[in-house]
Design a protein around this motif. Structure first.
Motif, PDB file in Angstrom:
ATOM      1  N   GLU A  71      20.568 -32.065 -65.787  1.00 26.38           N
ATOM      2  CA  GLU A  71      21.988 -31.776 -66.046  1.00 26.38           C
ATOM      3  C   GLU A  71      22.174 -30.357 -66.571  1.00 26.38           C
ATOM      4  O   GLU A  71      23.085 -29.636 -66.149  1.00 26.38           O
ATOM      5  N   ARG A  72      21.318 -29.941 -67.516  1.00 25.25           N
ATOM      6  CA  ARG A  72      21.417 -28.576 -68.062  1.00 25.25           C
ATOM      7  C   ARG A  72      21.216 -27.523 -66.971  1.00 25.25           C
ATOM      8  O   ARG A  72      21.788 -26.447 -67.032  1.00 25.25           O
ATOM      9  N   ALA A  73      20.404 -27.845 -65.982  1.00 25.99           N
ATOM     10  CA  ALA A  73      20.146 -26.908 -64.887  1.00 25.99           C
ATOM     11  C   ALA A  73      21.258 -26.920 -63.841  1.00 25.99           C
ATOM     12  O   ALA A  73      21.249 -26.117 -62.920  1.00 25.99           O
ATOM     13  N   GLY A  74      22.215 -27.844 -63.985  1.00 26.30           N
ATOM     14  CA  GLY A  74      23.338 -27.908 -63.056  1.00 26.30           C
ATOM     15  C   GLY A  74      23.210 -28.953 -61.964  1.00 26.30           C
ATOM     16  O   GLY A  74      24.086 -29.058 -61.102  1.00 26.30           O
ATOM     17  N   PHE A  75      22.139 -29.732 -61.971  1.00 25.30           N
ATOM     18  CA  PHE A  75      21.983 -30.788 -60.965  1.00 25.30           C
ATOM     19  C   PHE A  75      23.057 -31.858 -61.180  1.00 25.30           C
ATOM     20  O   PHE A  75      23.399 -32.186 -62.314  1.00 25.30           O
ATOM     21  N   VAL A  76      23.575 -32.378 -60.088  1.00 27.39           N
ATOM     22  CA  VAL A  76      24.648 -33.368 -60.104  1.00 27.39           C
ATOM     23  C   VAL A  76      24.125 -34.675 -59.516  1.00 27.39           C
ATOM     24  O   VAL A  76      23.442 -34.677 -58.482  1.00 27.39           O
ATOM     25  N   ARG A  77      24.455 -35.765 -60.174  1.00 25.51           N
ATOM     26  CA  ARG A  77      24.039 -37.089 -59.689  1.00 25.51           C
ATOM     27  C   ARG A  77      24.731 -37.391 -58.366  1.00 25.51           C
ATOM     28  O   ARG A  77      25.946 -37.261 -58.236  1.00 25.51           O
ATOM     29  N   GLU A  78      23.931 -37.832 -57.402  1.00 21.44           N
ATOM     30  CA  GLU A  78      24.475 -38.177 -56.094  1.00 21.44           C
ATOM     31  C   GLU A  78      24.365 -39.661 -55.772  1.00 21.44           C
ATOM     32  O   GLU A  78      25.216 -40.195 -55.083  1.00 21.44           O
ATOM     33  N   ALA A  79      23.293 -40.302 -56.240  1.00 15.91           N
ATOM     34  CA  ALA A  79      23.097 -41.691 -55.827  1.00 15.91           C
ATOM     35  C   ALA A  79      22.147 -42.417 -56.769  1.00 15.91           C
ATOM     36  O   ALA A  79      21.347 -41.799 -57.464  1.00 15.91           O
ATOM     37  N   LEU A  80      22.257 -43.728 -56.755  1.00 16.68           N
ATOM     38  CA  LEU A  80      21.277 -44.590 -57.382  1.00 16.68           C
ATOM     39  C   LEU A  80      20.559 -45.296 -56.237  1.00 16.68           C
ATOM     40  O   LEU A  80      21.176 -46.035 -55.462  1.00 16.68           O
ATOM     41  N   GLN A  81      19.272 -45.037 -56.115  1.00 21.04           N
ATOM     42  CA  GLN A  81      18.485 -45.654 -55.056  1.00 21.04           C
ATOM     43  C   GLN A  81      17.774 -46.870 -55.647  1.00 21.04           C
ATOM     44  O   GLN A  81      16.959 -46.731 -56.547  1.00 21.04           O
TER      45      GLN A  81
END
Length: 190
Positions: free
Chosen positions: A153-163
């Motif tokens: 999250e701090r790096a800017g990654f965004v949640r897309e899915a729960l596999q």
């Protein structure tokens, strides 16, 4: 199209390509972190903790780098010899129509909570976007791995899915997997 070995330097860490003489350091890193990393990884065979295993694995890392498929790196804190962590870009596709890669990492138990993996991940993201010109980076974590989620999250990654039931852990356990991504806003047509 292969990749050259890299050395990325930050204020507190160096991220560099794994080298042939790193086998002993890999054994030391994973051996001293067995209990710490066990909840997040599949069961390791006994050979995983031996130098011959790592000599072969590093040879495979070199082959993947030469093919342009992966860049496996280690994290070393300034002033230290032993590995602080392990980080890599995998599943790299640097051509039309995809331009993406996957990042994965682990951190020494004694270094948790110091921001070192956030720094290392930032260096790797810049390398992936600025040097490799990837459009998209993917990363995942187990749902209960809150520390890894915060690093992403701090790096800017965004949640897309729960596999669901994506990752096979020890003892026959299947775990869900949270998939995240980071998009390169400065991607350019090569």
């Amino acid at each position: 199209m292969g990749f050259e070995p890299v050395r990325l330097e930050g204020p507190r860490v160096v991220v560099r390509s794994a080298q042939a003489d790193d086998a002993r350091r890999f054994v030391s890193y994973f051996d001293r972190n067995r209990a710490h990393l066990e909840p997040w990884n599949p069961v390791r065979e006994v050979a995983f903790y031996t130098e011959p295993y790592w000599v072969e694995r590093i040879r495979g890392y070199d082959e993947n780098r030469a093919r342009g498929a992966a860049q496996h790196m280690v994290v070393v804190a300034h002033g230290e010899e032993e590995f602080t962590g392990d980080i890599g870009l995998f599943e790299i596709i640097a051509r039309d129509p995809v331009w993406r890669g996957r990042v994965g990492y682990s951190l020494d138990a004694k270094k948790v909570g110091q921001g070192l993996m956030s720094e290392a991940l930032g260096l790797v993201v810049r390398y992936a976007f600025d040097v490799l010109n990837l459009k998209r980076l993917q990363a995942g974590h187990l749902p209960h791995n809150a520390r890894s989620a915060r690093v992403l999250e701090r790096a800017g990654f965004v949640r897309e899915a729960l596999q669901r039931e994506y990752f096979h852990l020890g003892g026959g356990t299947w775990s869900d997997h949270v998939e995240t991504c980071l998009i390169n806003p400065a991607w350019r047509v090569p």
